[in-house]
Design a protein around this motif. Structure first.
Motif, short mmCIF file in Angstrom:
data_model
loop_
_atom_site.label_atom_id
_atom_site.label_comp_id
_atom_site.label_asym_id
_atom_site.label_seq_id
_atom_site.Cartn_x
_atom_site.Cartn_y
_atom_site.Cartn_z
N GLN A 87 -5.56 7.40 -14.09
CA GLN A 87 -5.63 6.13 -14.79
C GLN A 87 -6.60 5.16 -14.10
OE1 GLN A 87 -3.91 5.89 -17.82
NE2 GLN A 87 -3.68 8.07 -17.30
N ASN A 88 -6.32 4.81 -12.89
CA ASN A 88 -7.17 3.90 -12.12
C ASN A 88 -6.73 3.90 -10.66
OD1 ASN A 88 -4.91 1.88 -12.03
ND2 ASN A 88 -5.38 1.79 -14.21
N PRO A 89 -7.53 3.35 -9.77
CA PRO A 89 -7.14 3.28 -8.36
C PRO A 89 -5.96 2.32 -8.16
CG PRO A 89 -9.50 2.97 -8.62
CD PRO A 89 -8.90 2.88 -9.99
N LYS A 90 -5.21 2.53 -7.10
CA LYS A 90 -4.10 1.64 -6.74
C LYS A 90 -4.67 0.50 -5.90
CE LYS A 90 0.58 1.80 -4.76
NZ LYS A 90 0.46 0.66 -3.83
N ARG A 91 -4.82 -0.66 -6.55
CA ARG A 91 -5.49 -1.79 -5.89
C ARG A 91 -4.56 -2.97 -5.63
NH1 ARG A 91 -9.56 -0.90 -10.10
NH2 ARG A 91 -11.39 0.21 -9.26
N TRP B 208 -2.50 -3.63 -3.36
CA TRP B 208 -2.48 -4.05 -1.97
C TRP B 208 -3.69 -4.92 -1.62
CZ3 TRP B 208 -6.34 -2.64 1.47
CH2 TRP B 208 -7.21 -1.63 1.04
N VAL B 209 -4.81 -4.69 -2.33
CA VAL B 209 -6.00 -5.52 -2.11
C VAL B 209 -5.72 -6.96 -2.55
CG1 VAL B 209 -8.43 -5.82 -2.68
CG2 VAL B 209 -7.49 -3.52 -2.42
N LEU B 210 -4.98 -7.11 -3.65
CA LEU B 210 -4.62 -8.45 -4.13
C LEU B 210 -3.73 -9.16 -3.11
CD1 LEU B 210 -4.52 -10.60 -6.33
CD2 LEU B 210 -2.63 -9.36 -7.37
N VAL B 211 -2.76 -8.45 -2.55
CA VAL B 211 -1.88 -9.05 -1.54
C VAL B 211 -2.68 -9.46 -0.31
CG1 VAL B 211 0.11 -8.65 -0.05
CG2 VAL B 211 0.10 -7.73 -2.37
N LEU B 212 -3.62 -8.62 0.11
CA LEU B 212 -4.45 -8.94 1.27
C LEU B 212 -5.32 -10.17 1.00
CD1 LEU B 212 -5.48 -8.22 4.08
CD2 LEU B 212 -7.14 -6.68 3.00
N SER B 213 -5.87 -10.25 -0.21
CA SER B 213 -6.70 -11.42 -0.58
C SER B 213 -5.87 -12.70 -0.57
CB SER B 213 -7.32 -11.20 -1.96
OG SER B 213 -8.12 -10.05 -1.98
N LEU B 214 -4.65 -12.63 -1.11
CA LEU B 214 -3.77 -13.80 -1.09
C LEU B 214 -3.41 -14.20 0.34
CD1 LEU B 214 -1.37 -12.98 -4.08
CD2 LEU B 214 -3.14 -14.74 -3.99
N THR B 215 -3.22 -13.21 1.20
CA THR B 215 -2.90 -13.49 2.60
C THR B 215 -4.03 -14.27 3.27
OG1 THR B 215 -1.53 -11.51 2.79
CG2 THR B 215 -2.39 -12.45 4.83
N VAL B 216 -5.25 -13.80 3.09
CA VAL B 216 -6.40 -14.48 3.69
C VAL B 216 -6.53 -15.89 3.13
CG1 VAL B 216 -8.91 -14.43 3.93
CG2 VAL B 216 -7.60 -12.31 4.13
N THR B 217 -6.34 -16.03 1.82
CA THR B 217 -6.47 -17.34 1.18
C THR B 217 -5.44 -18.33 1.71
OG1 THR B 217 -7.29 -16.31 -0.85
CG2 THR B 217 -6.44 -18.55 -1.02
N TYR C 143 0.83 -1.21 0.00
CA TYR C 143 0.00 0.00 0.00
C TYR C 143 0.86 1.26 0.00
CZ TYR C 143 -3.30 3.54 1.61
OH TYR C 143 -4.05 4.68 1.72
N LEU C 144 1.96 1.23 0.75
CA LEU C 144 2.82 2.40 0.86
C LEU C 144 3.81 2.51 -0.29
CD1 LEU C 144 3.58 2.27 4.69
CD2 LEU C 144 1.92 3.73 3.53
N ALA C 145 4.00 1.44 -1.06
CA ALA C 145 4.99 1.46 -2.14
C ALA C 145 4.60 2.48 -3.20
CB ALA C 145 5.09 0.07 -2.77
N VAL D 135 2.32 7.52 -8.75
CA VAL D 135 1.35 7.30 -7.69
C VAL D 135 1.03 8.64 -7.03
CG1 VAL D 135 0.86 6.12 -5.51
CG2 VAL D 135 2.21 4.97 -7.28
N ALA D 136 -0.25 8.89 -6.82
CA ALA D 136 -0.69 10.11 -6.15
C ALA D 136 -1.73 9.75 -5.11
CB ALA D 136 -1.25 11.11 -7.16
N VAL D 137 -1.95 10.66 -4.17
CA VAL D 137 -2.95 10.46 -3.14
C VAL D 137 -3.92 11.64 -3.18
CG1 VAL D 137 -1.53 11.58 -1.37
CG2 VAL D 137 -3.36 10.00 -0.69
N ILE D 138 -5.18 11.35 -2.97
CA ILE D 138 -6.20 12.41 -2.92
C ILE D 138 -6.16 13.02 -1.53
CG2 ILE D 138 -8.66 12.92 -3.13
CD1 ILE D 138 -8.90 10.48 -4.96
N THR D 139 -5.81 14.30 -1.45
CA THR D 139 -5.59 14.95 -0.16
C THR D 139 -6.86 15.55 0.43
OG1 THR D 139 -4.98 17.00 -1.29
CG2 THR D 139 -3.20 15.47 -0.75
N ASP D 140 -7.95 15.55 -0.30
CA ASP D 140 -9.19 16.13 0.22
C ASP D 140 -9.71 15.33 1.41
OD1 ASP D 140 -10.10 18.16 -2.11
OD2 ASP D 140 -9.24 16.35 -3.00
N HIS D 141 -10.24 16.04 2.40
CA HIS D 141 -10.96 15.37 3.49
C HIS D 141 -12.42 15.16 3.11
CE1 HIS D 141 -7.56 15.63 6.23
NE2 HIS D 141 -7.42 16.89 5.91
N ALA D 142 -12.94 16.07 2.31
CA ALA D 142 -14.31 15.94 1.78
C ALA D 142 -14.27 16.40 0.33
CB ALA D 142 -15.29 16.77 2.60
#
Length: 371
Positions: A116-120, A122-131, A26-28, A37-44
């Motif tokens: 382009q698209n969301p940075k996902r 880390w979701v794949l790594v988390l899914s593999l961890t649970v599996t 996630y932090l990479a 890689v960019a982050v959305i800095t808005d709170h709202a």
């Protein structure tokens, strides 16, 4: 009891290591070459309505605009801040709604960031961890073989795709037929080892796969492949008919190998534990096991097919298409593949039971040798 505790401890270790890898992923930011890689800095996030639309069938949708403030985390623009807009539809069929604090990939040209698209990843790594953690709890030491088998299958699949691209789809049926043989052999070899049970399972798998495919291919030829709309597949660069048949080969293999493994393993144990087992009893046992698992396997295939086709089916029906037209455009190919796989499941009961007779003959031979 000790083995159970050891499994839970190993599963906990896998979960902890996996969570650490998830956070690192996630932090990479500097490991990606194509986009930044960019982050959305808005709170709202400021989200406004652009327009409402209603089509001729009464379907309503909206076009909404988000104003996003971004901070770039990688690349030559690292540390710079940008403001951009994102237009999306609440249905989010072909557009994406972004959230505050979300990490995204952007392509920056002339100081204009294009999302382009969301940075996902880390979701794949988390899914593999649970599996993997759940596999450790259930399978214990066999998890290593299962993970190696999956990794090898992915590698073989990647190599097959690369080879198919180089051959420009010229021998796609032959290529994926050979891939089925290699897939099934190494998957069973890693999990079961090289023994008589593994070879019987492999033989039953190959018979179930290729006999059912050949039978259905013959039927398709005799019927002129009528009402099979290959052009409805999402194919862009190759012969859609060839890719459909290649998909069918892989689909049959997945269903057939699962069933063959269950039947052959069960009958192998039965032969070992029951000394006076006859061939008729073994055949009846194989048929009974097949009757128990055929239904669930076929239902799983149908449910997977339905879940994959459901979004497009709803869209076609909401656009006032008839049920017949909707089936032809969105369901016909998947339904055909499901039927072919179902035939393979039924035939595999016969092949797996027949191959299991080899265990009985081997046991009888050993008894004769001992006497």
């Amino acid at each position: 009891m000790k083995k159970t505790r050891r499994r839970y401890f190993l599963a906990l270790m896998v979960a902890v290591i996996g969570l650490i890898l998830t956070v690192c992923t996630y932090l990479a930011t500097d490991i990606y070459n194509k986009d930044d890689v960019a982050v959305i800095t808005d709170h709202a996030i400021k989200d406004t309505l652009v327009e409402k639309s209603t089509d001729v069938y009464g379907n309503k949708d909206e076009t909404r605009k988000q104003i996003l403030h971004l901070k770039v985390l990688s690349g030559k623009h690292k540390g710079e801040k940008f403001t951009t807009t994102n237009l999306y539809y609440p249905s989010q069929l072909v557009t994406q709604k972004y959230r505050a604090g979300q990490r995204i990939f952007v392509n920056i040209k002339h100081h204009d960031p294009a999302i382009q698209n969301p940075k996902r990843d880390w979701v794949l790594v988390l899914s593999l961890t649970v599996t993997v953690a759940l596999m450790v709890v259930v399978a214990g030491r066999q998890t290593i073989g299962l993970v190696v088998s999956m990794a090898l299958s992915w590698l073989i699949f990647y190599l097959v795709i690369i080879l198919d691209v180089k051959l420009n789809g010229s021998y796609i049926i032959l290529l994926f037929s050979l891939a089925d043989i290699v897939f099934s052999f190494f998957s069973l070899l890693i999990v079961q080892g090289l023994n008589r049970k593994m070879l019987a399972t492999w033989l039953a798998t190959l018979l179930g796969t290729f006999v059912s495919f050949a039978l259905c291919y013959l039927i398709m030829q005799l019927t002129g492949e009528s009402e099979i709309k290959y052009e409805m597949g999402d194919y862009a660069t190759q012969d859609p008919r060839g890719i459909f048949l290649a998909q069918t080969l892989l689909g049959i293999l997945g269903a057939v190998m699962d069933e063959a493994t269950d039947i052959v393993s069960s009958l192998s144990e039965l032969v070992e534990t029951k000394k006076d087992l006859t061939a008729r009893q073994l055949i009846n046992s194989g048929r009974t096991i097949g009757q128990e698992i055929m239904g669930p396997l076929i239902n799983v295939l149908v449910l997977i097919f339905m879940s994959e086709a459901l979004p497009m089916t709803i869209i076609y029906l909401r656009d006032n298409n008839s049920l017949g037209s909707t089936f032809g455009f969105t369901l016909s190919l998947g339904a055909t593949q499901s039927v072919i796989s179902a035939i393979g499941i039924v035939l595999t009961v016969v092949f797996a039971t027949g191959c299991s007779l080899l265990f009985l003959e081997e046991k009888r031979r050993k008894v004769r040798d001992e006497n």
